[in-house]
Design a protein around this motif. Structure first.
Motif, PDB file in Angstrom:
ATOM      1  N   LYS A   1       7.960   4.329  18.653  1.00 15.14           N
ATOM      2  CA  LYS A   1       7.739   2.917  18.954  1.00 15.14           C
ATOM      3  C   LYS A   1       6.551   2.805  19.912  1.00 15.14           C
TER       4      LYS A   1
ATOM      5  N   GLU B   1       9.487   3.893  27.936  1.00 18.79           N
ATOM      6  CA  GLU B   1       9.734   2.481  28.215  1.00 18.79           C
ATOM      7  C   GLU B   1       9.737   2.169  29.710  1.00 18.79           C
TER       8      GLU B   1
ATOM      9  N   ARG C   1      21.923  11.221  23.933  1.00 12.16           N
ATOM     10  CA  ARG C   1      21.448   9.925  23.459  1.00 12.16           C
ATOM     11  C   ARG C   1      22.585   9.284  22.680  1.00 12.16           C
TER      12      ARG C   1
HETATM   13 MG    MG Z   1      13.543   6.826  23.334  1.00 10.66          MG
END
Ligand code: MG
Ligand code: ATP
Length: 588
Positions: free
Chosen positions: A232, A370, A469
């Motif tokens: 992303k 992020e 995760r």
């Molecule tokens: Mg990630």
């Protein structure tokens, strides 16, 4: 966690007074606007990363101090001072201006760790343009996809990389107007449809006003590692520089005379936030090595360059461990005073290996593309609980969240309960969007909390422990199993260099745990060793959590930023499509 394994710090462990000596006090007193006031800001009140990182020192007492020391095989080291870096970045900014590239416009850099990469990043920021460094090992498709997603107008690369990775897809990148080439042999280039960067730089003025950017103006575009799926594009702003500064001080403990080495490539966020920006902000000298991993070379650099602060990654540490104990015996590291690691969970084995081989334990810290900067860390003053990623830095509120059936989330107050790791919005380097994916961005937030997609727990002392995760957690017979725990247990076995664990669908228990391991130098795979590892894991973890199957691999598939790609182990195991492999090391 067995408290006897806590690594306690005493004054004797610290060569310098740590910047975060008083954790509770600094957390209480900390405010982001005060942190920002320690930066100089632009004359009109704006904020610009390059201005803080370079101009401030280029116009002050550090003018002639080495900012970057570039190392490469076969050529002498090249030292670039803060003053020279400023002049070179200005020239680059002027090159962009002459080409009509202005504020907010996108510049991509595809290069190895050569000086021009660093100059292009800083020059672009000075110009107010948005810069995105890409891994030089990317193949043509991943380059084109990213340039198109980011609407790149300029690409800086080398003549050889251009011919191998860009030329064939050039007409598939409609926004790309200018390609600026660095000649790898140091001469000039003359490829149709491109410009010779050296020639443009030579003609450009070395004086340039920094574009008046504001804290909310876009600065950098970073792509995530692609560990869990298609990478992303995370949008960052100039205001992030306040986080880079504060975390450089707290988490990396940078002091004026440090010789700092961040091994991450700027194609990954660590290599930019902490490989370029944070050390410059602190006026510290950085070592930049152009070469790929090599155990001898790395120990040699730590010794010969007298590195004091080293920021690296679990994958590199595992590779050093795999290379064996003989090599480091030939070296001495008297200058080294602090080692930190990021990117993946750091197995307790690796923390202790640091202490045994380099004389210092390794300090894990946690963050993401992020978050733009380090959020949770072990700092020099903290006792280390091996396997824990540390505690939230001043200015960072971290919590563990429970997802309820009705779709809402709530903070879990009790310690030692697993849930999703979340951060309270408001730190300056928080990403401001996923490129062309507003929907996905929105889904990352629940009220004032940013949800990280990682599972963790917090203990009674406020230390955070990574579980896995959310995508990788294994559900087996009613248990939630984090791969990290299983991998760490396997790594305690002397034969195991690295381990990757997945859940394999099973009609009875939901999923069974399967482990893939690669062995250290000097060990050979055998049925007997497999049985021994299964037994070792069962003893350490209990039958419910231990792997039922173990397979040997020469090495595990990993991303270019060094993370084990469990989704690929799983896809291959189950015969499913392999998905986006653009960031696969050795692929692309
Ligand atoms: Mg990630
Ligand atoms: P993608 O989002 O594309 O799947 P990625 O999450 O690996 O890739 P990055 O932003 O480079 O991309 O990595 C951040 C992630 O790396 C974290 O969310 C976490 O899962 C993992 N990570 C980073 N540091 C640590 C650490 N110290 N301990 C455990 N995990 C870590």
């Amino acid at each position: 966690m067995d408290s006897s394994s806590v690594i306690r710090k005493t004054a004797a462990d610290l060569r310098l007074s740590p910047n975060l000596a008083d954790y509770a006090g600094e957390r209480r007193a900390f405010a982001w606007d005060r942190a920002r006031a320690e930066l100089i800001g632009l004359p009109g009140g704006g904020l610009n990363i390059a201005h803080e990182a370079v101009e401030r020192h280029a116009n002050g007492p550090l003018r002639d101090k080495t900012a970057f020391r570039f190392l490469a095989r076969g050529i002498p080291a090249r030292d670039v001072s803060f003053g020279e870096l400023s002049r070179l970045a200005s020239r680059f900014a002027n090159v962009l201006r002459q080409l009509g590239i202005g504020k907010g416009e996108r510049v991509f850099v595809l290069a190895g760790r050569i000086p021009e990469l660093y100059i292009a990043v800083l020059g672009s920021l000075k110009n107010g343009s948005v810069v995105s460094p890409l891994f030089s090992a990317f193949g043509p498709e991943p380059v084109a996809t990213r340039v198109n997603l980011g609407a790149g107008r300029v690409l800086v690369t080398t003549d050889r990389l251009y011919e191998r990775k860009v030329a064939s897809l050039r007409d598939k990148m409609p926004t790309l107007e200018h390609v600026l080439l660095v000649a790898e042999d140091g001469g000039s280039t003359n490829i149709p449809g491109t410009l010779d960067l050296a020639a443009l730089m030579a003609e450009a003025s070395e004086v340039c006003e920094v574009e008046p950017t504001g804290a909310e103006d876009m600065s950098l575009l970073h792509f995530t590692s692609g560990t869990t799926g298609t990478p992303k594009g995370a949008v960052h702003v100039h205001g992030a520089v306040v986080t880079h500064y504060a975390t450089g001080r707290y988490a990396l403990d940078l002091h004026a005379d440090d010789i700092y080495w961040c091994t991450a490539d700027p194609g990954w966020v660590t290599g930019t936030s902490y490989g370029i920006i944070a050390p410059l902000l602190h006026g510290v000298t950085s070592i930049i090595d152009r070469e790929e991993f090599d155990a001898e070379r790395w120990y040699g650099i730590l010794q010969d360059e007298a590195v004091t602060v080293w920021y690296t990654a679990p994958t590199a540490i595992r590779m050093l461990m795999k290379a064996g104990a003989e090599i480091p015996r030939k070296y001495r590291f008297p200058s080294l005073r602090f080692i930190a690691s990021v990117g993946e969970p750091l197995n307790p084995e690796a923390v202790r290996w640091g202490r045994d081989v380099l004389g210092l334990p390794i300090h894990d810290n946690w963050w993401q593309t992020e978050t733009g900067g380090i959020m949770i860390a072990n700092t020099p003053a903290f006792d280390i609980k091996p396997g824990s990623m540390g505690r939230p830095l001043p200015g960072i509120d971290a919590a563990i969240m429970r997802h309820r059936e009705d779709g809402t989330v709530t903070v879990i107050d009790e310690p030692d309960v697993e849930g999703e790791l979340a951060l309270k919005r408001g730190w300056p380097s928080m990403f401001r969007g996923y490129l062309n994916n507003e929907e996905r961005y929105r889904k990352c937030f629940a009220g004032e909390w940013y949800l990280t997609g990682d599972l963790a727990k917090r203990d009674a002392d406020g230390y955070f422990w990574f579980i896995g995760r959310t995508d990788d957690v294994i559900k087996s017979a009613g248990h939630l199993i984090g791969p990290f725990e299983v991998e760490s247990a396997l790594m305690e076995h002397p034969a195991v260099a690295e381990a990757g664990v997945i859940g394999k669908p099973d009609p009875v228990v939901g999923e069974v745990v399967k482990a893939f391991v690669s062995l250290k130098q000097g060990f050979v795979e055998s049925e007997a060793l497999r049985m021994e590892l299964l037994g070792h894991a069962r003893k350490r973890l209990g039958a419910a959590v231990a792997p039922k199957e173990i397979a040997f691999l020469p090495s595990l598939p990993r991303t270019r930023s060094g993370k084990i790609m469990r989704r690929l182990l799983k896809a291959r195991e189950l015969g499913l499509p392999e998905g986006d492999l653009s960031t696969l090391e050795g692929g692309g």
